[in-house]
Design a protein around this motif. Structure first.
Motif, PDB file in Angstrom:
ATOM      1  N   LEU A  50       0.804  -1.216   0.000  1.00 39.67           N
ATOM      2  CA  LEU A  50       0.000   0.000   0.000  1.00 39.67           C
ATOM      3  C   LEU A  50       0.842   1.273   0.000  1.00 39.67           C
ATOM      4  O   LEU A  50       0.533   2.209  -0.757  1.00 39.67           O
ATOM      5  N   PRO A  51       1.912   1.385   0.808  1.00 41.89           N
ATOM      6  CA  PRO A  51       2.699   2.629   0.776  1.00 41.89           C
ATOM      7  C   PRO A  51       3.278   2.939  -0.602  1.00 41.89           C
ATOM      8  O   PRO A  51       3.217   4.091  -1.060  1.00 41.89           O
ATOM      9  N   VAL A  52       3.810   1.917  -1.268  1.00 44.12           N
ATOM     10  CA  VAL A  52       4.384   2.147  -2.602  1.00 44.12           C
ATOM     11  C   VAL A  52       3.276   2.430  -3.605  1.00 44.12           C
ATOM     12  O   VAL A  52       3.420   3.288  -4.489  1.00 44.12           O
ATOM     13  N   VAL A  79       2.364   6.058  -3.434  1.00 44.83           N
ATOM     14  CA  VAL A  79       3.341   6.930  -4.093  1.00 44.83           C
ATOM     15  C   VAL A  79       3.188   6.855  -5.613  1.00 44.83           C
ATOM     16  O   VAL A  79       3.199   7.880  -6.301  1.00 44.83           O
ATOM     17  N   ILE A  80       3.028   5.639  -6.142  1.00 46.84           N
ATOM     18  CA  ILE A  80       2.846   5.469  -7.585  1.00 46.84           C
ATOM     19  C   ILE A  80       1.576   6.171  -8.055  1.00 46.84           C
ATOM     20  O   ILE A  80       1.559   6.859  -9.080  1.00 46.84           O
ATOM     21  N   THR A  81       0.509   6.019  -7.282  1.00 48.26           N
ATOM     22  CA  THR A  81      -0.757   6.664  -7.639  1.00 48.26           C
ATOM     23  C   THR A  81      -0.626   8.178  -7.616  1.00 48.26           C
ATOM     24  O   THR A  81      -1.104   8.869  -8.521  1.00 48.26           O
ATOM     25  N   SER A  82       0.026   8.708  -6.607  1.00 48.05           N
ATOM     26  CA  SER A  82       0.195  10.156  -6.502  1.00 48.05           C
ATOM     27  C   SER A  82       0.990  10.710  -7.669  1.00 48.05           C
ATOM     28  O   SER A  82       0.610  11.720  -8.279  1.00 48.05           O
ATOM     29  N   SER A  83       2.093  10.053  -8.006  1.00 51.41           N
ATOM     30  CA  SER A  83       2.932  10.560  -9.099  1.00 51.41           C
ATOM     31  C   SER A  83       2.234  10.433 -10.448  1.00 51.41           C
ATOM     32  O   SER A  83       2.307  11.332 -11.293  1.00 51.41           O
ATOM     33  N   SER A  84       1.517   9.317 -10.661  1.00 50.52           N
ATOM     34  CA  SER A  84       0.826   9.147 -11.937  1.00 50.52           C
ATOM     35  C   SER A  84      -0.348  10.113 -12.070  1.00 50.52           C
ATOM     36  O   SER A  84      -0.620  10.641 -13.162  1.00 50.52           O
ATOM     37  N   GLN A  85      -1.035  10.392 -10.974  1.00 54.04           N
ATOM     38  CA  GLN A  85      -2.125  11.358 -11.013  1.00 54.04           C
ATOM     39  C   GLN A  85      -1.604  12.769 -11.259  1.00 54.04           C
ATOM     40  O   GLN A  85      -2.256  13.581 -11.938  1.00 54.04           O
ATOM     41  N   VAL A 107      -9.236  11.619  -5.635  1.00 52.64           N
ATOM     42  CA  VAL A 107     -10.057  10.607  -6.305  1.00 52.64           C
ATOM     43  C   VAL A 107      -9.207   9.396  -6.688  1.00 52.64           C
ATOM     44  O   VAL A 107      -9.650   8.246  -6.549  1.00 52.64           O
ATOM     45  N   GLY A 108      -8.005   9.625  -7.178  1.00 52.54           N
ATOM     46  CA  GLY A 108      -7.129   8.512  -7.559  1.00 52.54           C
ATOM     47  C   GLY A 108      -6.852   7.570  -6.397  1.00 52.54           C
ATOM     48  O   GLY A 108      -6.826   6.348  -6.559  1.00 52.54           O
ATOM     49  N   ILE A 109      -6.649   8.132  -5.214  1.00 47.44           N
ATOM     50  CA  ILE A 109      -6.399   7.303  -4.038  1.00 47.44           C
ATOM     51  C   ILE A 109      -7.675   6.591  -3.588  1.00 47.44           C
ATOM     52  O   ILE A 109      -7.658   5.406  -3.248  1.00 47.44           O
ATOM     53  N   GLU A 140      -8.110  -0.852  -2.192  1.00 41.23           N
ATOM     54  CA  GLU A 140      -8.071  -0.859  -0.730  1.00 41.23           C
ATOM     55  C   GLU A 140      -9.077   0.124  -0.119  1.00 41.23           C
ATOM     56  O   GLU A 140      -9.356   0.062   1.089  1.00 41.23           O
ATOM     57  N   PHE A 141      -9.621   1.026  -0.931  1.00 40.09           N
ATOM     58  CA  PHE A 141     -10.552   2.031  -0.414  1.00 40.09           C
ATOM     59  C   PHE A 141     -11.929   1.845  -1.067  1.00 40.09           C
ATOM     60  O   PHE A 141     -12.608   0.875  -0.795  1.00 40.09           O
ATOM     61  N   LEU A 142     -12.354   2.749  -1.940  1.00 41.57           N
ATOM     62  CA  LEU A 142     -13.697   2.678  -2.508  1.00 41.57           C
ATOM     63  C   LEU A 142     -13.760   1.893  -3.819  1.00 41.57           C
ATOM     64  O   LEU A 142     -14.845   1.579  -4.297  1.00 41.57           O
ATOM     65  N   GLY A 143     -12.632   1.619  -4.436  1.00 41.37           N
ATOM     66  CA  GLY A 143     -12.614   0.802  -5.645  1.00 41.37           C
ATOM     67  C   GLY A 143     -12.677   1.619  -6.923  1.00 41.37           C
ATOM     68  O   GLY A 143     -13.106   2.785  -6.918  1.00 41.37           O
ATOM     69  N   PRO A 144     -12.274   1.034  -8.036  1.00 42.92           N
ATOM     70  CA  PRO A 144     -12.154   1.772  -9.303  1.00 42.92           C
ATOM     71  C   PRO A 144     -13.481   2.221  -9.900  1.00 42.92           C
ATOM     72  O   PRO A 144     -13.495   3.093 -10.764  1.00 42.92           O
TER      73      PRO A 144
END
Length: 299
Positions: A103-105, A108-114, A230-232, A237-241
């Motif tokens: 989850l931590p990585v 980070v990947i989600t934040s940078s890609s967003q 929204v990306g997170i 692990e949260f609300l889903g795609p």
């Protein structure tokens, strides 16, 4: 506040590298966890899918304005694809893939890609506006639809290429379309519409000066942090795609639309009852009827 603005305007050190690596890892992970989850794809097939899953907009988005692709003009993007593909698929003991799944990585990947996607939308909207700002329609002071559509198309190139037009839109309005329309529209009117009623209303309703920001900085923060949140939230692990903040306004979610479409397709493509293969002895109902008719004729 300075750090918040720097992140939203991608003006911090190594911002380009941070965004490119995040996108590359997200594409590599999507293929490794999806089409290549069993490791059956040839390495080149998996690599091409990884590159296109991450940077289809970078390959094809520029075509609409006749500009060179950043994938050709910028070595960082393609180098990031190679690096991410190797880490995700070919590290000893599959350690790279397992670390990227934590989850931590993932955050980070989600934040940078967003951030990459947000900066792309804003850059595309600005580029299209600069190209056509001297030739607006007679009905509004600025060109309206061109910049919004150009920014929206950027995030949908992967869907069109990987799924096809029908596959991308058949289950309702996909999230990249929702996100692109909202972010591009807000940014375009807030920043570029200096004299029109829409831009004036937005800036009057939400004055950027009360936050100590310029209009462009404030709009960049809204778009960037909206997409970050929204990306997170759309992670499994949260609300889903399938979650969208606009579901309330758009009606059915994509998942329910897909289920209905799939059931209708199954009904339409199911064989007729007379032609359906029977489970008893491998004979069909039609063949049994034919045998009974022949027996009657013989008698």
């Amino acid at each position: 506040m300075d750090s918040i603005v720097q992140f939203a305007t991608y003006s911090f050190p190594y911002a380009a590298e941070f965004q490119a690596i995040g996108m590359a890892f997200q594409g590599a992970m999507a293929v490794r966890s999806g089409p290549n989850k069993n490791g059956t794809l040839h390495w080149f097939h998996a690599f091409v899918l990884s590159v296109m899953a991450a940077f289809t907009g970078g390959w094809l988005g520029f075509i609409w304005m006749g500009k060179p692709s950043s994938m050709l003009s910028n070595d960082v993007n393609f180098a990031s694809c190679i690096f991410a593909f190797v880490v995700v698929n070919y590290t000893p003991g599959d350690i790279g893939y397992m670390i990227c799944r934590t989850l931590p990585v993932t955050l980070v990947i989600t934040s940078s890609s967003q951030l990459f996607r947000a900066s792309g939308i804003m850059k595309f909207v600005a580029a299209c506006y600069d190209a056509f700002k001297d030739n607006p329609s007679p009905y509004y002071p600025i060109p309206v639809f061109g910049p919004i559509l150009y920014g929206t198309l950027l995030g949908n190139m992967a869907g069109f290429l990987m799924k096809g037009l029908e596959g991308h839109v058949s289950s309702g309005m996909p999230w990249p379309v929702q996100n692109g329309l909202f972010c591009a529209t807000f940014y375009h009117f807030f920043v570029h519409d200096l004299n029109g009623p829409v831009g004036t209303f937005l800036r009057t309703s939400i004055p950027a000066g009360q936050f100590g920001l310029k209009d462009r900085e404030f709009a960049s923060c809204v778009v960037t942090y909206f997409m970050q949140i929204v990306g997170i939230l759309q992670l499994p692990e949260f609300l889903g795609p399938n979650w969208s903040p606009f579901n309330l306004f758009l009606g059915r979610s994509s998942s329910s639309a897909e289920r209905k479409s799939g059931s209708e397709h199954k009904k339409q493509t199911a064989p007729d009852e007379d032609e359906a293969p029977a489970t008893n002895g491998g004979k069909s109902k039609k063949s049994k009827q034919k045998k009974a008719n022949n027996k009657m004729k013989t008698n």
